[in-house]
Design an enzyme around this catalytic site. Structure first.
Site, mmCIF file in Angstrom:
data_model
loop_
_atom_site.group_PDB
_atom_site.id
_atom_site.type_symbol
_atom_site.label_atom_id
_atom_site.label_comp_id
_atom_site.label_asym_id
_atom_site.label_seq_id
_atom_site.Cartn_x
_atom_site.Cartn_y
_atom_site.Cartn_z
ATOM 1 N N TRP A 18 0.901 -1.277 0.053
ATOM 2 C CA TRP A 18 -0.124 -0.169 0.008
ATOM 3 C C TRP A 18 0.783 1.237 0.075
ATOM 4 C CZ3 TRP A 18 1.955 2.429 4.388
ATOM 5 C CH2 TRP A 18 2.453 1.443 5.194
ATOM 6 N N ASN A 19 2.239 1.116 0.308
ATOM 7 C CA ASN A 19 2.843 2.600 0.536
ATOM 8 C C ASN A 19 3.121 3.264 -0.819
ATOM 9 O OD1 ASN A 19 4.661 0.424 -0.387
ATOM 10 N ND2 ASN A 19 6.373 1.109 1.027
ATOM 11 N N PRO A 46 -3.391 -6.175 -5.641
ATOM 12 C CA PRO A 46 -3.057 -5.014 -4.937
ATOM 13 C C PRO A 46 -3.222 -5.277 -3.287
ATOM 14 C CG PRO A 46 -5.004 -4.400 -5.873
ATOM 15 C CD PRO A 46 -4.776 -5.866 -6.257
ATOM 16 N N SER A 50 6.354 -7.196 3.063
ATOM 17 C CA SER A 50 7.270 -7.346 4.448
ATOM 18 C C SER A 50 7.933 -8.939 4.316
ATOM 19 C CB SER A 50 6.370 -7.664 5.674
ATOM 20 O OG SER A 50 5.450 -9.044 5.398
ATOM 21 N N GLU A 58 10.914 -7.875 -3.250
ATOM 22 C CA GLU A 58 11.296 -6.668 -2.697
ATOM 23 C C GLU A 58 10.872 -6.657 -1.453
ATOM 24 O OE1 GLU A 58 13.446 -4.882 -4.168
ATOM 25 O OE2 GLU A 58 13.080 -5.501 -6.293
ATOM 26 N N CYS A 77 10.223 1.295 2.022
ATOM 27 C CA CYS A 77 11.179 0.127 2.389
ATOM 28 C C CYS A 77 12.667 0.593 2.313
ATOM 29 C CB CYS A 77 11.006 -0.788 1.590
ATOM 30 S SG CYS A 77 11.015 -0.712 -0.218
HETATM 31 P P1 ADP Z 1 2.472 -4.641 5.125
HETATM 32 O O1 ADP Z 1 2.821 -4.913 6.563
HETATM 33 O O2 ADP Z 1 3.446 -3.617 4.753
HETATM 34 O O3 ADP Z 1 1.062 -4.580 4.619
HETATM 35 P P2 ADP Z 1 2.477 -7.278 3.989
HETATM 36 O O4 ADP Z 1 3.717 -8.156 3.753
HETATM 37 O O5 ADP Z 1 1.645 -7.792 4.813
HETATM 38 O O6 ADP Z 1 3.102 -5.715 4.263
HETATM 39 O O7 ADP Z 1 1.721 -7.046 2.788
HETATM 40 C C1 ADP Z 1 2.041 -6.478 1.392
HETATM 41 C C2 ADP Z 1 0.977 -7.541 0.312
HETATM 42 O O8 ADP Z 1 1.067 -8.896 0.656
HETATM 43 C C3 ADP Z 1 -0.375 -7.040 0.320
HETATM 44 O O9 ADP Z 1 -0.863 -6.935 -0.684
HETATM 45 C C4 ADP Z 1 -0.941 -7.900 1.309
HETATM 46 O O10 ADP Z 1 -2.233 -8.188 1.082
HETATM 47 C C5 ADP Z 1 -0.133 -9.217 0.932
HETATM 48 N N1 ADP Z 1 -0.222 -10.437 1.728
HETATM 49 C C6 ADP Z 1 -0.153 -10.163 3.219
HETATM 50 N N2 ADP Z 1 -0.058 -11.490 3.538
HETATM 51 C C7 ADP Z 1 -0.229 -12.445 2.689
HETATM 52 C C8 ADP Z 1 -0.211 -13.830 2.382
HETATM 53 N N3 ADP Z 1 -0.069 -14.820 3.295
HETATM 54 N N4 ADP Z 1 -0.143 -14.464 1.044
HETATM 55 C C9 ADP Z 1 -0.504 -13.367 -0.057
HETATM 56 N N5 ADP Z 1 -0.242 -12.241 0.127
HETATM 57 C C10 ADP Z 1 -0.188 -11.700 1.328
#
Ligand code: ADP
Length: 492
Positions: free
Chosen positions: A162-163, A187, A241, A262, A296
């Site tokens: 989302w950033n 997204p 993350s 990334e 990041c």
């Molecule tokens: P943040 O903590 O910055 O939101 P995330 O890594 O949790 O970072 O999220 C980045 C992306 O990964 C978002 O699109 C989120 O919906 C997606 N996401 C989070 N968890 C999962 C998962 N288990 N499988 C697939 N996508 C995921």
């Protein structure tokens, strides 16, 4: 009274609340939706179609069909369509920036900057896609020729954060489409509107149905599970993350998919006594406080040599006192809110822990109680490398300032992390800057500069910050397979 988001747009059709699959706008499973919140007001600004695993599977299958023709097209044909898409993004900057600021919180100036950055990836890869060169390899035998060609890898699953709700998409979709792949994108649920606006413009540009699909949904595990397990998906590209990146890599292992990741960072800015503070302060303001610290490559650890430390903290404090946190709709806002209440609480918890560990608060340090997910610009001093905050990605407007005496000590501190995305060094000593950059275990190093990202240079990390590079001539490699062809019996 706040003006509805749609009423702020000069082109109201850019605000989409349905998903985009195989060239069609789709409602959610059983017409379900999820809410998108303006982080500055905590108000719901849209209700977006909530899709799941079944729709993701259908999108992957239609992407595979669409790609069969697309990959056979001349690179120039693909390039021309991407150029048209880029132009539409540029032409609609004002509306796209409003949509982005409304869902993400960044100021309009920052959003306009991101739209230009986002479009630049489409433009760059429209050009680079015409330069997918192979090799002819001299062989040991006179009757043979060795040839290498590069081919589109296949359907790409993309998961974005989302950033940077637009640029993180185009730096993946641009190269993928340019070389002949199709993309199924998920997204972030916090910021689907920028992705859907990009899809609307791709549609208007004439990008054929099925090549760029946007699966909106709040069940990331279901959508991600389908993307990482379906055999027609040949590659997953992810920005987010490190913990989620590791999960996705493990899931991809089952079908041996290519991945590019990334992931998180813990960027140091090392500031030597001989640095020019007139350069340092704006550099730190950019690296630490851009997007309210939610990038990041944000400077996570300010590592400052003893002789300049007190003056640095004094000048940084003066600079941040001029910030004005506020909504994008207020023209005097210099910085926006954080993305969610959870983000604010996380940052507050990190600051509380640092204080308990002995940190001194120079300014800020307390979450706002007014509406909106705000956290003030905060400077912490009297920190050391044994504290939790040294190891964690802060992801907010909190400047953690450490001190060092020798060059070796600075290097050891800078590299003392599992992350390796970006690092920055401020010094006027040429030998030191060169040697230091070589010794830093990072994918990107800024010397006397923190605005290091652009479409023409490779973005990416080492260690647990990920693998693969986005942007630049290297950014195509992640979407290409290498094929070796042996031509035999040439003497016949
Ligand atoms: P943040 O903590 O910055 O939101 P995330 O890594 O949790 O970072 O999220 C980045 C992306 O990964 C978002 O699109 C989120 O919906 C997606 N996401 C989070 N968890 C999962 C998962 N288990 N499988 C697939 N996508 C995921």
């Amino acid at each position: 009274m706040t003006v509805q988001l749609i009423d702020q747009l000069s082109d109201r059709t850019l605000l989409k609340q349905q998903a985009y699959v195989n060239g069609q706008w789709l409602d959610g499973n059983a017409n379900t939706t999820f809410a998108v919140i303006d982080p500055a007001t905590e108000q719901v600004i849209a209700n977006v179609a909530n899709l799941g695993a079944a729709e993701t599977r259908a999108a992957i299958e239609s992407a595979d069909l669409a790609m069969r023709d697309w990959r056979q097209q001349a690179p120039k044909t693909r390039s021309d369509l991407l150029e048209r898409w880029c132009q539409l993004i540029v032409d609609n900057t004002a509306d796209l920036a409003i949509i982005m600021s409304a869902e993400q919180g960044k100021t309009l100036a920052e959003s306009k900057g991101e739209i230009a950055y986002s479009a630049s990836f489409i433009k760059w890869f429209a050009e680079e896609g015409k330069r997918v060169y192979g090799d002819v390899i001299p062989t040991a035998q006179t009757d043979r020729r060795g040839i290498v060609i590069k081919q589109a890898i296949g359907v790409v699953g993309a998961i974005t954060p989302w950033n940077f709700p637009s640029a993180m998409i185009t730096r993946k979709v641009g190269p993928a489409l340019a070389v002949g792949c199709a993309v199924v994108l998920k997204p972030a649920a916090e910021t689907p509107l920028s992705a859907l606006a990009l899809a609307e413009l791709a549609d208007r540009a004439g990008i054929p149905a099925g090549l760029f699909n946007v699966i909106t949904g709040d069940d990331a595990v279901a959508i991600g599970g389908e993307l990482t397990s379906h055999t027609l998906v040949k590659k997953i590209t992810f920005t987010g993350s490190t913990p989620v990146g590791k999960i996705l890599m493990a899931q991809c292992a089952q079908t041996v998919k290519r991945t590019s990741m990334e992931l998180g960072g813990n960027a140091p800015i090392v500031i030597f006594d001989d640095a020019d503070l007139d350069l340092v302060i704006p550099g730190v303001i950019n690296a630490k406080f851009r997007n309210s610290g939610q990038t990041c490559i944000s400077a996570n650890r300010l590592i400052v040599q003893e002789g300049i430390y007190a003056e640095f903290v004094k000048r940084l404090n003066i600079a941040v006192s001029e910030f004005n946190f506020g909504a994008y709709s207020q023209s005097d806002s210099t910085h926006g809110p954080l993305i969610t209440a959870k983000a604010t609480a996380n940052i507050d918890a990190k600051v509380r822990q640092a204080i308990a560990d002995g940190a001194t608060v120079v300014c800020g340090g307390k979450a706002s109680v007014a509406a909106g997910y705000y956290y003030p610009a905060t400077i912490l001093t009297h920190l050391n490398d044994t504290m939790a905050i040294f190891k964690e990605e802060i992801f907010g407007p909190v400047a953690a300032v450490y001190s060092f005496s020798t060059e070796q000590q600075a290097l050891d501190m800078a590299n003392d992390t599992v992350f390796g995305l970006a690092a920055y060094v401020y010094t006027e000593n040429m030998r030191r800057s060169w040697k230091f950059a070589e010794a830093l275990e990072y994918g990107m190093v800024g010397i006397n500069e923190t605005a290091i990202s652009a479409e023409i240079v490779p973005f990416g990390g080492v260690k647990e910050s990920g693998q693969g590079r986005e942007g630049s001539k290297y950014g195509l490699d992640d979407y290409l397979e290498i094929k070796y062809i042996c031509m035999g019996a040439m003497d016949k």
